[in-house]
Design a protein around this motif. Structure first.
Motif, short mmCIF file in Angstrom:
data_model
loop_
_atom_site.label_atom_id
_atom_site.label_comp_id
_atom_site.label_asym_id
_atom_site.label_seq_id
_atom_site.Cartn_x
_atom_site.Cartn_y
_atom_site.Cartn_z
N SER A 58 72.05 83.12 -29.19
CA SER A 58 70.70 83.13 -29.72
C SER A 58 69.82 82.11 -29.01
N GLY A 59 68.66 82.54 -28.56
CA GLY A 59 67.68 81.64 -27.95
C GLY A 59 67.91 81.35 -26.48
N LYS A 60 68.94 81.90 -25.86
CA LYS A 60 69.21 81.65 -24.45
C LYS A 60 68.95 82.91 -23.64
N GLU A 61 68.22 82.74 -22.55
CA GLU A 61 67.93 83.87 -21.68
C GLU A 61 69.00 84.07 -20.62
N ALA A 62 69.72 83.00 -20.29
CA ALA A 62 70.74 83.07 -19.24
C ALA A 62 71.70 81.90 -19.41
N PRO A 63 72.95 82.07 -18.97
CA PRO A 63 73.86 80.92 -18.96
C PRO A 63 73.41 79.90 -17.93
N THR A 64 73.81 78.66 -18.09
CA THR A 64 73.41 77.58 -17.18
C THR A 64 74.58 77.18 -16.28
N LEU A 65 74.29 76.30 -15.35
CA LEU A 65 75.36 75.77 -14.50
C LEU A 65 76.40 75.02 -15.32
N ALA A 66 75.95 74.36 -16.39
CA ALA A 66 76.89 73.67 -17.27
C ALA A 66 77.82 74.68 -17.95
N ASP A 67 77.30 75.85 -18.31
CA ASP A 67 78.14 76.90 -18.89
C ASP A 67 79.15 77.41 -17.86
N LEU A 68 78.71 77.57 -16.63
CA LEU A 68 79.62 78.01 -15.58
C LEU A 68 80.73 77.00 -15.35
N LEU A 69 80.39 75.72 -15.41
CA LEU A 69 81.39 74.65 -15.28
C LEU A 69 82.46 74.80 -16.37
N VAL A 70 82.04 74.97 -17.60
CA VAL A 70 82.98 75.10 -18.71
C VAL A 70 83.85 76.35 -18.55
N GLU A 71 83.23 77.44 -18.13
CA GLU A 71 83.97 78.70 -17.99
C GLU A 71 84.97 78.64 -16.83
N LEU A 72 84.62 77.96 -15.76
CA LEU A 72 85.56 77.79 -14.65
C LEU A 72 86.79 77.02 -15.10
N GLU A 73 86.59 75.99 -15.91
CA GLU A 73 87.71 75.21 -16.42
C GLU A 73 88.53 76.02 -17.42
N ARG A 74 87.85 76.73 -18.31
CA ARG A 74 88.56 77.47 -19.36
C ARG A 74 89.32 78.68 -18.81
N SER A 75 88.57 79.60 -18.16
CA SER A 75 89.21 80.81 -17.67
C SER A 75 90.08 80.54 -16.45
N GLY A 76 89.75 79.46 -15.72
CA GLY A 76 90.56 79.12 -14.54
C GLY A 76 92.00 78.82 -14.90
N ARG A 77 92.20 78.21 -16.06
CA ARG A 77 93.56 77.88 -16.49
C ARG A 77 94.37 79.13 -16.83
N GLU A 78 93.69 80.24 -17.08
CA GLU A 78 94.37 81.47 -17.49
C GLU A 78 94.60 82.44 -16.33
N LEU A 79 94.13 82.10 -15.14
CA LEU A 79 94.32 82.98 -13.99
C LEU A 79 95.79 83.04 -13.60
N ASP A 80 96.24 84.22 -13.18
CA ASP A 80 97.65 84.39 -12.80
C ASP A 80 97.96 83.73 -11.46
#
Length: 318
Positions: free
Chosen positions: A155-177
């Motif tokens: 809600s209220g966000k038009e696009a993810p930010t670089l800070a969001d990308l940072l968090v997602e790289l750390e989170r999903s990166g740990r789950e990569l095969d």
């Protein structure tokens, strides 16, 4: 001046050549009419581009303009567009695509060219200076980018930010095969984190606050150029990606005009060359063309041959 050939529905722009001959060219009949204009200071390149905007915008061609100085302000505002001056201490430009560009029901929410082009244009940031993204880095970065759009729009966000990308790289990166991809994701996350902790990069952790109008808009980067040449590189790349995302969303024929190319090239030739290549590739699908304006022919050398060969409109004013 707009003229029509007998039997043609699309107009041509008419110019007087150096030999006195009349020259006609069209930006509406070619699939992707990339172009460049080269002229010395005072040679008339600004006048030429303003004339082209005045001729083509009423016929449905969108214009997104970045420059150093205010040459295009009056033409943008005269057509009802927003013209902005970037304040590097306050203005945030987000390089990531808006949520509206994603199909959240798809397995891969973002268009392949949009995702790949965005990641490749940001390679210098993700890899701390490299402009060619290694395969493991590319796979991990695109995976993380898609994941940002796979969930419901916050809600209220038009696009993810670089800070969001940072968090997602750390989170999903740990789950990569793949172990190499996990390492690449962690490395890119650390590079973004370090950038966001620098004096010039800290502002980009915030949400985008730059107002751009659809159809025609212009941005003056003069204050950024005065503040920090290094910062100018980031603003140029982020802003050019914003323009391309706007063009992608509207699906109208569009031109991304980058003026004063010689200043950008002097700061980061490899980064600017990569940016132009990615913008050209992303624009092919939706007729979004690159329009470059500079003072010297030497700056054209940074453009890779494939992109240069797809620039049918070349204007030299001397």
């Amino acid at each position: 001046v707009q003229v029509y050939r007998t039997g043609e529905r699309n107009p041509e722009s008419l110019r007087l050549g150096a030999s006195g001959a009349l020259i006609g060219f069209s930006t509406s009949t070619q699939i992707v009419p990339h172009s460049f204009t080269v002229a010395i200071t005072g040679g008339g390149k600004g006048v030429e581009k303003v004339a082209q905007i005045a001729e083509t915008f009423p016929f449905g061609i969108d214009w997104y303009i970045a420059e150093i100085g205010g040459s295009y302000r009056w033409i943008v505002e005269s057509f009802g567009g927003v013209y902005s001056k970037i304040d590097p201490s306050e203005t945030v430009v987000n390089p990531l695509p808006p949520y509206m560009a994603a199909d959240m029901a798809a397995a891969l929410p973002l268009d392949a060219k949009l995702a790949g082009g965005t990641v490749n244009a940001l390679s210098f940031l993700l890899t701390d200076g490299k402009t060619d993204l290694p395969i493991h880095h590319s796979a991990a970065a695109q995976s993380a980018l898609h994941m940002l759009y796979a969930i419901r729009k916050p809600s209220g966000k038009e696009a993810p930010t670089l800070a969001d990308l940072l968090v997602e790289l750390e989170r999903s990166g740990r789950e990569l095969d793949s172990e190499p991809q996990r390492k690449a994701a962690h490395e890119m996350a650390q590079n973004i984190n370090s950038f966001l902790e620098t004096t010039e990069g800290r502002i980009f952790a915030r949400a985008d606050n730059l107002v751009l109008s659809e159809g025609i808009t212009g941005v003056d980067l003069k204050e950024v150029d005065r503040a920090s040449p290094k910062l100018l590189k980031f603003y140029l790349v982020f802003l050019a990606l914003r323009f391309n995302h706007l063009a992608f969303a509207r699906r109208n024929p569009a031109r991304v005009l980058l003026d004063e190319m010689h200043k950008f090239v002097a700061i980061a030739p490899d980064v600017v060359g990569k940016l132009i290549s990615e913008l050209a590739r992303m624009g092919r699908k939706d007729a979004a063309a690159i329009d470059l304006v500079t003072q010297g022919v030497a700056e054209i050398d940074i453009i890779e041959a494939e992109v240069l060969n797809s620039m049918p409109q070349r204007t030299l004013l001397y």
